[in-house]
Design a protein around this motif. Structure first.
Motif, mmCIF file in Angstrom:
data_model
loop_
_atom_site.group_PDB
_atom_site.id
_atom_site.type_symbol
_atom_site.label_atom_id
_atom_site.label_comp_id
_atom_site.label_asym_id
_atom_site.label_seq_id
_atom_site.Cartn_x
_atom_site.Cartn_y
_atom_site.Cartn_z
ATOM 1 N N THR A 127 0.875 -0.982 -0.082
ATOM 2 C CA THR A 127 -0.045 -0.076 0.004
ATOM 3 C C THR A 127 0.781 1.328 0.093
ATOM 4 O O THR A 127 0.638 2.027 -0.628
ATOM 5 C CB THR A 127 -0.927 0.080 1.224
ATOM 6 O OG1 THR A 127 -1.845 -1.274 1.235
ATOM 7 C CG2 THR A 127 -1.935 1.189 1.234
ATOM 8 N N GLN A 128 1.828 1.183 0.949
ATOM 9 C CA GLN A 128 2.952 2.445 0.819
ATOM 10 C C GLN A 128 3.623 2.597 -0.477
ATOM 11 O O GLN A 128 3.728 3.828 -1.064
ATOM 12 C CB GLN A 128 3.725 2.278 2.063
ATOM 13 C CG GLN A 128 3.225 2.520 3.397
ATOM 14 C CD GLN A 128 4.062 1.636 4.455
ATOM 15 O OE1 GLN A 128 4.816 0.878 4.247
ATOM 16 N NE2 GLN A 128 3.793 2.443 5.607
ATOM 17 N N GLU A 173 -4.451 9.979 -0.377
ATOM 18 C CA GLU A 173 -4.952 10.137 1.115
ATOM 19 C C GLU A 173 -4.786 8.852 1.975
ATOM 20 O O GLU A 173 -5.261 7.800 1.419
ATOM 21 C CB GLU A 173 -6.474 10.266 1.056
ATOM 22 C CG GLU A 173 -7.217 10.546 2.288
ATOM 23 C CD GLU A 173 -8.731 10.724 2.211
ATOM 24 O OE1 GLU A 173 -9.536 10.713 3.530
ATOM 25 O OE2 GLU A 173 -9.175 11.064 1.205
ATOM 26 N N LEU A 174 -4.369 8.790 3.021
ATOM 27 C CA LEU A 174 -4.207 7.688 4.003
ATOM 28 C C LEU A 174 -4.613 7.954 5.047
ATOM 29 O O LEU A 174 -4.335 9.206 5.739
ATOM 30 C CB LEU A 174 -2.353 7.289 4.091
ATOM 31 C CG LEU A 174 -1.922 6.879 2.476
ATOM 32 C CD1 LEU A 174 -0.139 7.004 2.719
ATOM 33 C CD2 LEU A 174 -2.143 5.571 2.171
ATOM 34 N N GLY A 175 -4.889 6.910 6.178
ATOM 35 C CA GLY A 175 -5.438 7.127 7.413
ATOM 36 C C GLY A 175 -4.443 7.078 8.469
ATOM 37 O O GLY A 175 -3.124 7.016 8.033
ATOM 38 N N THR A 176 -4.594 7.412 9.532
ATOM 39 C CA THR A 176 -3.682 7.317 10.737
ATOM 40 C C THR A 176 -3.096 6.079 10.791
ATOM 41 O O THR A 176 -3.738 4.982 10.412
ATOM 42 C CB THR A 176 -4.520 7.565 11.950
ATOM 43 O OG1 THR A 176 -5.061 8.941 12.030
ATOM 44 C CG2 THR A 176 -3.524 7.569 13.078
ATOM 45 N N GLU A 181 -1.196 4.424 8.494
ATOM 46 C CA GLU A 181 -0.870 3.907 7.186
ATOM 47 C C GLU A 181 0.452 4.238 6.731
ATOM 48 O O GLU A 181 0.757 3.421 5.630
ATOM 49 C CB GLU A 181 -1.919 4.113 6.347
ATOM 50 C CG GLU A 181 -3.378 3.617 6.655
ATOM 51 C CD GLU A 181 -4.392 3.648 5.344
ATOM 52 O OE1 GLU A 181 -4.416 2.791 4.558
ATOM 53 O OE2 GLU A 181 -4.951 4.695 5.174
ATOM 54 N N LYS A 233 2.263 7.521 6.257
ATOM 55 C CA LYS A 233 2.357 8.670 5.417
ATOM 56 C C LYS A 233 3.897 9.020 5.278
ATOM 57 O O LYS A 233 4.381 9.650 4.229
ATOM 58 C CB LYS A 233 1.592 9.809 5.872
ATOM 59 C CG LYS A 233 -0.151 9.596 5.649
ATOM 60 C CD LYS A 233 -0.583 10.840 6.054
ATOM 61 C CE LYS A 233 -1.075 10.682 7.602
ATOM 62 N NZ LYS A 233 -1.738 9.461 8.285
#
Length: 163
Positions: A83-84, A98-101, A103, A105
């Motif tokens: 994903t990264q 957009e990535l959540g907490t 994930e 960033k």
């Protein structure tokens, strides 16, 4: 109709980036045979090949993220996940991600900035506050250093002339 074309293009890009991300672990395995100074050499050679136009985006991104992945593993004992890697490809290509907490960033931003630097661009990474900027500067600093990239830190109190 315009939105459908945009959505179709995004799905095509996602498929392409997933395909690239699947190749990165084999590049990381290839580079894992080398010592840190040799990894730095490979990074600089890749940068030269990119500047000469001898490497396409798929190959450049696969190799760059392979180099970065092994550097992450050695320096911070973490491995960027798929994903990264995909998010970093989108970001490096100029898209918004957009990535959540939790994930990753910071990892994504580092990967994308590394690829952009290999292409001869400057990369500025912004955060929401001084605490995060300083934390990420110190956390990612050894990775950038291992890859031969100079970095700086700008906080809200940094005078304009120094920025």
């Amino acid at each position: 109709m315009k939105n459908l074309v945009k959505l179709w293009n995004q799905k095509r890009q996602l498929k392409k980036y997933r395909w690239i991300a699947e190749r990165i672990p084999s590049w990381a395995e290839f580079y894992s045979r080398y010592m840190p100074e040799e990894i730095l050499h490979w990074s600089r050679e890749l940068e030269k090949e990119i500047s000469r136009g001898k490497v396409d985006f798929v190959s450049a991104a696969s190799q760059a993220f392979g180099i970065a992945s092994i550097t992450f593993r050695r320096v911070l004992h973490i491995t960027p996940n798929s994903t990264q890697l995909v998010a970093a490809l989108f970001l490096a290509d100029g898209d918004v991600v957009e990535l959540g907490t939790g994930e990753g960033k910071t990892v994504v931003a580092m990967l994308a900035s590394y690829l952009r630097v290999l292409y001869g661009h400057r990369a500025d990474i912004g955060t929401t506050n001084d605490y995060l900027a300083e934390r990420d500067y110190h956390w990612m600093g050894p990775i950038y250093k291992a890859l031969g990239i100079d970095i700086g830190l700008v906080l809200s109190a940094t005078p304009r002339k120094k920025r």
